[in-house]
Scaffold this motif. Structure first.
Motif, short mmCIF file in Angstrom:
data_model
loop_
_atom_site.label_atom_id
_atom_site.label_comp_id
_atom_site.label_asym_id
_atom_site.label_seq_id
_atom_site.Cartn_x
_atom_site.Cartn_y
_atom_site.Cartn_z
N GLY A 171 0.81 -1.20 0.00
CA GLY A 171 0.00 0.00 0.00
C GLY A 171 0.85 1.26 0.00
N ASN A 172 0.40 2.25 -0.74
CA ASN A 172 1.09 3.54 -0.79
C ASN A 172 0.56 4.52 0.25
OD1 ASN A 172 2.74 2.79 -3.01
ND2 ASN A 172 1.03 3.19 -4.41
N GLY A 173 -0.51 4.16 0.96
CA GLY A 173 -1.06 5.03 1.99
C GLY A 173 -2.07 6.04 1.48
N ASP A 174 -2.32 6.04 0.17
CA ASP A 174 -3.25 7.00 -0.42
C ASP A 174 -4.40 6.31 -1.16
OD1 ASP A 174 -1.87 5.96 -2.56
OD2 ASP A 174 -1.21 7.88 -3.37
N GLY A 175 -4.57 5.01 -0.90
CA GLY A 175 -5.60 4.26 -1.60
C GLY A 175 -5.13 3.66 -2.90
N THR A 176 -3.83 3.66 -3.14
CA THR A 176 -3.25 2.99 -4.30
C THR A 176 -2.23 1.97 -3.83
OG1 THR A 176 -1.45 4.58 -4.64
CG2 THR A 176 -3.58 5.07 -5.70
N PHE A 177 -1.80 1.12 -4.77
CA PHE A 177 -0.87 0.05 -4.43
C PHE A 177 0.25 -0.03 -5.46
CE2 PHE A 177 -5.03 -1.00 -2.81
CZ PHE A 177 -4.77 -1.36 -1.50
N ALA A 178 1.40 -0.51 -5.00
CA ALA A 178 2.50 -0.80 -5.92
C ALA A 178 2.13 -2.00 -6.78
CB ALA A 178 3.78 -1.07 -5.13
N PRO A 179 2.79 -2.18 -7.93
CA PRO A 179 2.51 -3.37 -8.76
C PRO A 179 2.70 -4.65 -7.97
CG PRO A 179 3.84 -1.79 -9.96
CD PRO A 179 3.79 -1.30 -8.54
N PRO A 180 1.94 -5.69 -8.30
CA PRO A 180 2.02 -6.94 -7.53
C PRO A 180 3.35 -7.65 -7.74
CG PRO A 180 0.66 -7.24 -9.49
CD PRO A 180 0.96 -5.78 -9.41
N VAL A 181 3.82 -8.28 -6.67
CA VAL A 181 5.00 -9.15 -6.72
C VAL A 181 4.51 -10.55 -6.37
CG1 VAL A 181 7.26 -9.66 -5.76
CG2 VAL A 181 6.54 -7.27 -6.07
N ALA A 182 4.74 -11.51 -7.26
CA ALA A 182 4.21 -12.86 -7.10
C ALA A 182 5.25 -13.79 -6.48
CB ALA A 182 3.74 -13.41 -8.44
N TYR A 183 4.79 -14.65 -5.56
CA TYR A 183 5.62 -15.67 -4.93
C TYR A 183 4.96 -17.02 -5.15
CZ TYR A 183 7.80 -11.74 -2.51
OH TYR A 183 8.45 -10.56 -2.22
N PRO A 184 5.72 -18.05 -5.48
CA PRO A 184 5.12 -19.37 -5.73
C PRO A 184 4.61 -20.00 -4.45
CG PRO A 184 7.50 -19.52 -5.80
CD PRO A 184 7.18 -18.06 -5.70
N THR A 185 3.50 -20.70 -4.55
CA THR A 185 2.97 -21.49 -3.45
C THR A 185 2.84 -22.93 -3.93
OG1 THR A 185 0.63 -21.30 -4.02
CG2 THR A 185 1.60 -19.48 -2.78
N ASP A 186 2.32 -23.78 -3.08
CA ASP A 186 1.93 -25.11 -3.53
C ASP A 186 0.63 -24.97 -4.33
OD1 ASP A 186 3.79 -27.26 -2.20
OD2 ASP A 186 3.53 -25.62 -0.77
N PRO A 187 0.24 -25.99 -5.06
CA PRO A 187 -0.95 -25.86 -5.93
C PRO A 187 -2.22 -25.52 -5.16
CG PRO A 187 0.34 -27.78 -6.56
CD PRO A 187 0.94 -27.27 -5.28
N ARG A 188 -3.07 -24.74 -5.82
CA ARG A 188 -4.41 -24.40 -5.36
C ARG A 188 -4.42 -23.61 -4.04
NH1 ARG A 188 -7.87 -24.64 -9.33
NH2 ARG A 188 -9.59 -25.04 -7.88
N PRO A 189 -3.73 -22.47 -3.98
CA PRO A 189 -3.78 -21.65 -2.76
C PRO A 189 -5.15 -21.00 -2.60
CG PRO A 189 -2.67 -20.44 -4.50
CD PRO A 189 -2.93 -21.82 -5.03
N ARG A 190 -5.60 -20.90 -1.35
CA ARG A 190 -6.91 -20.29 -1.09
C ARG A 190 -6.79 -19.33 0.10
NH1 ARG A 190 -11.00 -22.73 -3.97
NH2 ARG A 190 -12.65 -22.11 -2.51
N GLY A 191 -7.32 -19.71 1.28
CA GLY A 191 -7.26 -18.82 2.43
C GLY A 191 -5.87 -18.69 3.01
N MET A 192 -5.62 -17.59 3.71
CA MET A 192 -4.28 -17.35 4.27
C MET A 192 -4.39 -16.36 5.41
SD MET A 192 -2.95 -15.19 1.00
CE MET A 192 -4.16 -14.13 0.21
N ASP A 193 -3.27 -16.18 6.13
CA ASP A 193 -3.22 -15.21 7.21
C ASP A 193 -1.79 -14.73 7.35
OD1 ASP A 193 -4.19 -13.57 9.17
OD2 ASP A 193 -4.38 -15.12 10.70
N ALA A 194 -1.62 -13.56 7.97
CA ALA A 194 -0.31 -12.99 8.23
C ALA A 194 -0.19 -12.72 9.71
CB ALA A 194 -0.11 -11.71 7.42
N GLY A 195 0.95 -13.04 10.29
CA GLY A 195 1.19 -12.80 11.72
C GLY A 195 2.61 -13.16 12.07
N ASP A 196 3.09 -12.61 13.17
CA ASP A 196 4.47 -12.81 13.59
C ASP A 196 4.61 -14.18 14.28
OD1 ASP A 196 7.08 -12.59 14.43
OD2 ASP A 196 6.68 -11.04 15.94
N LEU A 197 5.28 -15.11 13.62
CA LEU A 197 5.46 -16.45 14.17
C LEU A 197 6.77 -16.61 14.93
CD1 LEU A 197 4.24 -18.72 11.21
CD2 LEU A 197 3.03 -18.21 13.34
N ASP A 198 7.76 -15.78 14.65
CA ASP A 198 9.07 -16.00 15.27
C ASP A 198 9.49 -14.90 16.23
OD1 ASP A 198 9.64 -13.97 13.48
OD2 ASP A 198 10.81 -15.22 12.13
N GLY A 199 8.58 -13.98 16.57
CA GLY A 199 8.86 -13.02 17.62
C GLY A 199 9.76 -11.87 17.24
#
Length: 471
Positions: free
Chosen positions: A266-294
């Protein structure tokens, strides 16, 4: 080569099973029955006010929400089933009645409405109430769109490619649906203040448009027209997080057919930078973000596999600059559809909760010592953490906070003269969330201005500034 984090599979059909051997595994996995199998999405929170994390699951086969109350040690009590209307696709856990008790809401794909289950405070729920919204409802989010301190519901509607707003009424319940066109074939929906104007915005993963469709809030129940941002082919899942610590909301979009997750900073003004893609395993669906390692930087966990992929969760470590690195995997005995990051046993380390359509279980993956999910030996204890959403706030703010396990925490609000405006209660250690509707100790509305939100636990304190806007 991906590092595979092996798990012990312990099926718990009605309560708690034996503890796994710590020497044999990395992340202990406990499985808890949900009865019939077709689980879609998860929500995690405290449904009965005991400071422990509970789980709710939308199950379309049973046309019900499945509730599993937490025992506080990473295990879940036997499930209870609460009927909704036909084929719920999503579940939200949010206080819709301003009584301080979380309620449950689901969008029903076939019946053409949103089901609300009013929380009774003890982890049980009143009978279902339905609000019509038309067929084809896929996903649901909640926000105070017009600043009246009442939580509105917003659903993505596959039929007609719209978002459907159910405005909260002053006397309770929801009014006639307001529909706004969005990107083609909308799926997961979310809300956040992307341009820092104090008004919630709505964003949708638009599967048929290959885009994230953003609707800027304008202080009314009718969000603005959709602005598309490229997100990759066939986007389906959506998560909002601050991946680079700049205070701006970023987007994570799972692309189900391409086996990628796209990051849109996010740019903070309601716009976004171009997407950057990362590979996952097949058929990605739901997800979450959070600090797992402190380390204060969010990781990303992605549910993959349904209906015909591998049975794993894809895990990325956050770098801190908005990029992701070091892909790991959690192996599961079923194909996953959704996952949530939350501290399920109160030890200060965030765990992962997962489910899938063919599983018939909810899985708790407990974050142990010495793996990706824990600070290195000798590291200082995890600090207090406090987030305010949105900020500035017009109406109701959501306060998310974390404190040390085993230490009672107090959350209070002060004005700039040091006078206490509100005391939001004392809480058990761990992760918590509470809403403040701008009401003072004496029951009167707080005036607009700058306030200090203070989290205290033992001798430790953490203070954040909050800007309250006029309604």
């Amino acid at each position: 080569m991906n590092k595979l984090l092996r798990l012990a599979a312990i099926v718990v059909l009605a309560g708690v099973g034996p503890e796994p051997s710590a020497a044999a595994i990395s992340w202990p996995a406990l499985h808890f029955s949900t009865g019939v199998s077709f689980n879609h999405t998860l929500a995690v929170g405290d449904l009965n006010g005991d400071g422990r994390r509970d789980v709710a699951v939308a199950n379309s086969q049973a046309s019900a929400v499945i509730v599993l109350l937490g025992n506080g040690n990473g295990t879940l009590a036997p499930f209870q089933s609460y009927p909704t209307f036909s084929e719920p696709q999503d579940v939200q856990m949010v206080d819709l009645t301003a009584d301080g008790i979380p309620d449950l809401a689901t969008p029903d794909y076939v019946a053409g409405g949103v089901t609300v289950l009013r929380g009774l405070g003890d982890g049980t729920f009143a009978s279902r109430v339905a609000y019509p919204a038309g067929p084809g409802l896929i996903s649901l989010t909640a926000a105070d769109l017009n600043g009246d301190a009442r939580i509105d519901l917003i659903a993505s509607k596959e039929s007609g490619s719209t978002i459907a707003v159910l405005p909260a009424l002053p006397g309770g319940g929801f009014g006639t649906t307001i529909e706004v066109a969005t990107g083609a074939i909308p799926h997961q929906i979310g809300a956040a203040d992307f341009n820092h104007d104090g008004k919630p915005d709505v964003v949708v993963a638009s599967n048929g448009a290959a885009a994230a469709s953003l609707h800027l809030g304008n202080g009314t129940h009718t969000p603005g027209a959709a602005t598309p941002f490229a997100a990759g082919p066939a986007p389906i899942g959506l998560t909002i997080a601050d991946l680079n610590g700049d205070g701006d909301a970023d987007l994570l979009i799972s692309n189900v057919n391409a086996a990628t997750v796209s990051v849109l900073l996010g740019n903070g003004d309601g716009t976004f930078a171009p997407p950057v893609a990362y590979p996952t395993d097949p058929r990605p669906r739901g997800m979450d973000a959070g600090d797992l390692d402190g380390d204060g930087i969010p990781e990303v966990v992605i549910a993959t596999g349904y209906p015909d992929g591998d049975s794993v969760l894809t895990v990325y470590r956050g770098v801190g600059d908005g990029t992701l690195d070091a892909r790991d995997q959690f192996e599961l005995p079923y194909r996953a559809a959704d996952c949530v990051i939350a501290d399920m046993n109160g030890d200060g380390r965030r765990d992962v909760v997962a489910t899938g359509p063919q599983a018939g279980v909810v899985t708790v993956l407990r974050n142990p010592a010495g793996t990706v999910g824990v600070s290195p030996p000798g590291a200082s204890p995890r600090p207090l953490d406090l987030e305010i959403h949105p900020n500035p706030v017009r109406g109701s703010a959501t306060l998310r906070f974390r404190s040390h396990p085993g230490v009672a925490a107090t959350l209070e609000i002060f004005d700039l003269t040091g006078r206490r405006v509100a005391r939001l209660g004392s809480f058990h250690g761990g992760e918590q969330q509470i809403a403040w509707g701008g009401v003072r100790l004496d029951g009167t509305p707080a005036q607009s201005g700058i306030y200090l939100v203070r989290l205290s636990a033992g001798r430790a304190t953490l203070t954040r500034r909050m800007v309250l806007l006029a309604r």
